[in-house]
Design an enzyme around this catalytic site. Structure first.
Site, short mmCIF file in Angstrom:
data_model
loop_
_atom_site.label_atom_id
_atom_site.label_comp_id
_atom_site.label_asym_id
_atom_site.label_seq_id
_atom_site.Cartn_x
_atom_site.Cartn_y
_atom_site.Cartn_z
N ASP A 118 -33.26 42.27 11.43
CA ASP A 118 -32.37 41.32 12.07
C ASP A 118 -31.38 41.99 12.98
O ASP A 118 -30.73 41.34 13.79
CB ASP A 118 -31.63 40.50 11.01
CG ASP A 118 -32.52 39.40 10.46
OD1 ASP A 118 -32.24 38.97 9.35
OD2 ASP A 118 -33.47 39.00 11.13
N HIS A 150 -34.50 31.39 6.02
CA HIS A 150 -35.12 32.62 6.52
C HIS A 150 -34.72 32.86 7.97
O HIS A 150 -34.35 31.95 8.71
CB HIS A 150 -36.64 32.56 6.39
CG HIS A 150 -37.32 31.70 7.41
ND1 HIS A 150 -37.69 32.15 8.66
CD2 HIS A 150 -37.71 30.39 7.37
CE1 HIS A 150 -38.27 31.17 9.34
NE2 HIS A 150 -38.29 30.10 8.58
N CYS A 151 -34.78 34.12 8.34
CA CYS A 151 -34.65 34.51 9.75
C CYS A 151 -35.92 35.29 10.06
O CYS A 151 -37.02 34.76 9.95
CB CYS A 151 -33.38 35.30 10.00
SG CYS A 151 -32.97 36.51 8.72
N SER A 152 -35.80 36.54 10.39
CA SER A 152 -36.99 37.37 10.58
C SER A 152 -37.24 38.22 9.34
O SER A 152 -38.31 38.20 8.76
CB SER A 152 -36.83 38.27 11.81
OG SER A 152 -38.01 38.99 12.07
N THR A 184 -29.90 35.21 7.63
CA THR A 184 -30.04 34.46 6.38
C THR A 184 -28.82 34.69 5.50
O THR A 184 -28.23 33.74 4.97
CB THR A 184 -31.32 34.91 5.64
OG1 THR A 184 -32.45 34.56 6.43
CG2 THR A 184 -31.42 34.25 4.28
#
Length: 752
Positions: A392, A667-669, A675
């Site tokens: 991130d 979630h993000c990556s 997150t």
């Protein structure tokens, strides 16, 4: 850092020197055919720097720049004659003597000094280009780019010139060899905000993310106070008249490389045609050889370490009758009719020679350029999925995901901890409770001001230095490692989500996801990575098994040419997709300015049941750092909570757990940075609304004990503090104006 550097060679890497030779060999070979003078090494470096040493794009920029200079009359003008001299003396445009934190030069346009109806647009552009050419003679500016401040403080609608603004922006974006890093619009009035809101959808994504609307008192959050003038909340002494004199000094030296930029773009049809032809003919495979440009026969000089001399620009010069600007400057000083900065002592402004000195930090890979190339590259990478380090935090790609070793005969994999041997994670109450360690919102503001940015960053560094609170055996197992998006982002064993075992495979229960507590709610969240194509079916099985009704996604699928998350749901309204035994249909899409809400129907073919799930995607998180204002994120979180509450009511007797409902999947990556930021805000705001206290530090500590490495950068940690302050201001718990001018200090370091 003063915008002054000692005489030093332009330091290029071996690859950059090779590319520069290629650029010159091709461009000058074409120009020779049209009897046009050759381009110098220093000029080539400027254009290549501006396009990150992509020869094709640098050639195109060179062509566009030449056409721009001719079209707008930016060649062969005299800065000491009207109306350009009047524009220069107006102080509406200047280059500040100090740089931003990334080494970029800072250009300042003060709208209140602009009178569109009495000022020729061409004169404004000429005055700006005259100063920008001198600033761009600095190697550090070439390398680190340009930050633009459009100061609307004290201006009105009569000062705004849309035509001039569009031309300036277009020039910096597409026709000038400087990398535009950021644009700060300071104190924009309501009419400008309304107009900007209308025009924003028409801007390219990369340009939208470069523009920040900010109040004068908060500008110091983005730029060092030591680099800003006092009327913008800074501490720097700005003397525009000294800066003009230094520009005149450089411009009058015929041997300086600062003149290469205009000398190479002679005003002839042959020159423009040659530049266009060079763009059309360029192809890397056509370059048969790269001649030794250092030899006399090459026609170019490679050793540029001692070109030109460096002069100090501190001193002012006496006016003469032959020099209207200098004469006017002296008259203004004598009569006291200049601006305050003319009478101030100041430090003086400095500019470097064309070679420059200073930090050689390489920021070439941190820009957002060439949208078409980004999308093309992302499409090519879609099937392979990049494994990145510092996910991130947007680190450098490390290569494809590691493949698990092929098992040898009679070689059974070592076991991972059985869920029965792990602590009963679901039996205890939430780790986030109201405790005596918190502070009220007023105390929080005082705490932030006393700690200052360096203290907040050190506080985060102390948290980050703490060892992990558990083991990662399942994540590290060779039969699971290929399911991790990032090689260094693992999930704890004790809090991980267990999937049902399929076909007797004991390792089919693994997904890179952890339960995390909310405020007074056990397992309020599931923090997970952005799904990989190979884990789409696992992701949807987790959604089904956890009874999730709300998905929060805090990243775009593609950012800066890197795939951050697979397209795990049907993107278009009315379409559907199959993910193992789970099918998903897209019923409705609602697009807001900062986020998108998608209503999905999820059907389980095994049980023949269907559920309604809402997918929230936050799309305004910038590629670098954190959102410049928390307003969008606060509104996003509020809407997520409203939908979650509604879904719990719709579940009725089907849900017998906590009133907050089943876990919200976030979630993000990588599932740790953005997150963790979202979850920290949600937990802190719920506590603030309940008992009126906050404890950001301990909240993050406890959260990281359930999802390792949550909150990934000091910027994200700092953002949580200021988002809570902004929430309190919106809720009338704090005054709308708080003086944070002393917050940033020189000791701050992002540790990123």
């Amino acid at each position: 850092m003063l915008l002054r550097e000692s005489n030093m060679a332009t330091v290029l890497s071996t690859d950059e020197e090779k590319i520069t030779r290629q650029f010159l060999e091709h461009l000058n070979r074409v120009r020779a055919q049209y009897n046009v003078p050759p381009v110098s090494w220093s000029t080539a470096v400027r254009f290549l720097m501006a396009r990150k040493f992509d020869v094709k794009r640098a050639l195109d920029l060179f062509r566009s720049h030449g056409e721009l200079r001719v079209r707008e009359g930016l060649l062969n003008f005299n800065p000491t004659e009207e109306p350009v001299s009047r524009e220069l003396l107006s102080e509406k445009f200047t280059v500040l003597p100090f740089r931003d934190a990334g080494g970029a030069a800072i250009a300042l346009f003060s709208a209140r000094y602009h009178a569109p109806h009495s000022t020729p647009t061409q004169a404004v552009l000429q005055a700006a280009v005259f100063q920008l050419d001198q600033a761009l003679s600095s190697y550090e500016t070439q390398r680190n780019g340009l930050t633009w401040i459009y100061n609307m403080t004290g201006s009105s609608f009569t000062n705004f010139d849309l035509t001039m603004s569009k031309k300036l922006l277009g020039m910096l974006r597409d026709g000038y060899p400087a990398r535009l890093k950021r644009i700060y619009v300071v104190t924009p009035p309501l009419w400008f905000k309304a107009m900007y809101k209308i025009l924003t959808p028409m801007l390219k994504e990369k340009m939208k993310e470069r523009v920040t609307l900010v109040s004068a008192e908060r500008l110091c959050r983005y730029l060092p106070a030591t680099s800003l003038p006092k009327d913008l909340g800074g501490t720097a002494e700005i003397n525009h008249l000294d800066w003009l004199n230094s520009c005149l000094d450089q411009n009058s030296d015929k041997n300086r490389n600062s003149r290469d930029l205009s000398d190479a773009l002679v005003d002839t049809p042959e020159a423009l045609e040659a530049n266009q032809k060079a763009v059309e003919l360029y192809a890397p495979e056509r370059i048969d050889r790269i001649p030794d440009l250092g030899s006399p026969s090459g026609g170019f000089k490679v050793d540029i370490s001692l070109r030109g001399s460096t002069e100090s620009l501190e001193s002012s010069h006496s006016g003469t009758q032959s020099d209207p600007i200098r004469g006017s400057i002296e008259d203004m000083k004598t009569n006291g009719s200049s601006s305050d900065s003319a009478n101030g002592t100041g430090n003086g402004q400095h500019i470097t020679d064309s070679l420059g000195n200073g930090s050689l930090k390489d920021h070439r890979f941190r820009d957002m350029d060439d949208e078409e190339k980004i999308l093309k590259d992302a499409k090519e990478k879609y099937e392979t999925e990049i494994v990145e380090k510092d996910a991130d935090g947007d680190g450098i790609p490390e290569g494809p995901p590691p493949k698990p070793p092929r098992p040898r005969p009679n070689d059974s994999p070592p076991p991972v901890p059985d869920r029965r041997d792990l602590p009963d994670f679901s039996a205890t109450e939430s780790v986030h409770q109201s405790t005596d360690s918190g502070m009220d919102i007023e105390a929080l503001v005082s705490y932030v001001l006393n700690m200052r940015q360096s203290g907040i960053y050190k506080e985060y560094a102390a948290i980050r230095a703490e060892p992990p609170a558990g083991t990662f055996y399942a994540s590290k197992h060779r039969l699971n490692v290929h399911k991790n998006r990032y090689a260094d982002v693992l999930c704890y064993d004790h809090s991980r989500v267990f999937l049902p075992i399929l076909n007797g495979d004991p390792y089919s229960d693994y997904l890179n996801a952890n339960y995390m507590d909310g405020y007074k709610q056990k397992n309020a969240f599931i923090a997970t990575q952005g799904a990989l194509p190979k884990t789409f079916s696992d992701f949807w099985l987790m959604i089904w098994e956890s009874q999730c009704r709300t998905i929060v996604m805090t990243t775009r699928t593609v950012e800066r040419g890197r795939l951050k998350c697979g397209q795990y749901w049907p993107l278009e309204e009315g379409t559907s997709g199959e993910y193992g035994k789970i099918s998903v249909a897209n019923l409705e899409i609602e697009t807001r300015r900062d986020y998108t809400i998608t209503v999905l129907t999820v059907h389980n073919s095994t049980t023949n049941e269907s559920r309604r799930i809402t997918h929230f995607q936050f799309t305004s998180w910038p590629d670098f750092g954190t959102p410049r204002s928390a307003l969008a994120m606060l509104e996003f979180r509020e809407e997520v909570r409203q939908y979650q509450s509604t879904s719990v009511k719709e579940m009725g007797d089907e849900w017998t757990g906590h009133p907050g409902g089943p876990p919200i999947v976030v979630h993000c990556s990588a599932g740790i940075g953005r997150t963790g930021t979202f979850c920290t805000l949600d937990i802190s705001l719920a506590r603030l609304e309940d008992v009126a206290t906050i404890d950001v530090c301990n909240t993050v500590r406890l959260m990281r004990a359930q999802r390792a490495y949550s909150i990934q950068t000091p910027d994200q940690y700092e953002f949580c503090y200021f988002a809570l302050v902004e929430y309190a201001q919106r809720s009338d718990k704090l005054p709308s104006s708080i003086d944070f001018s002393g917050y940033e200090d020189s000791e701050s370091d992002s540790d990123d």
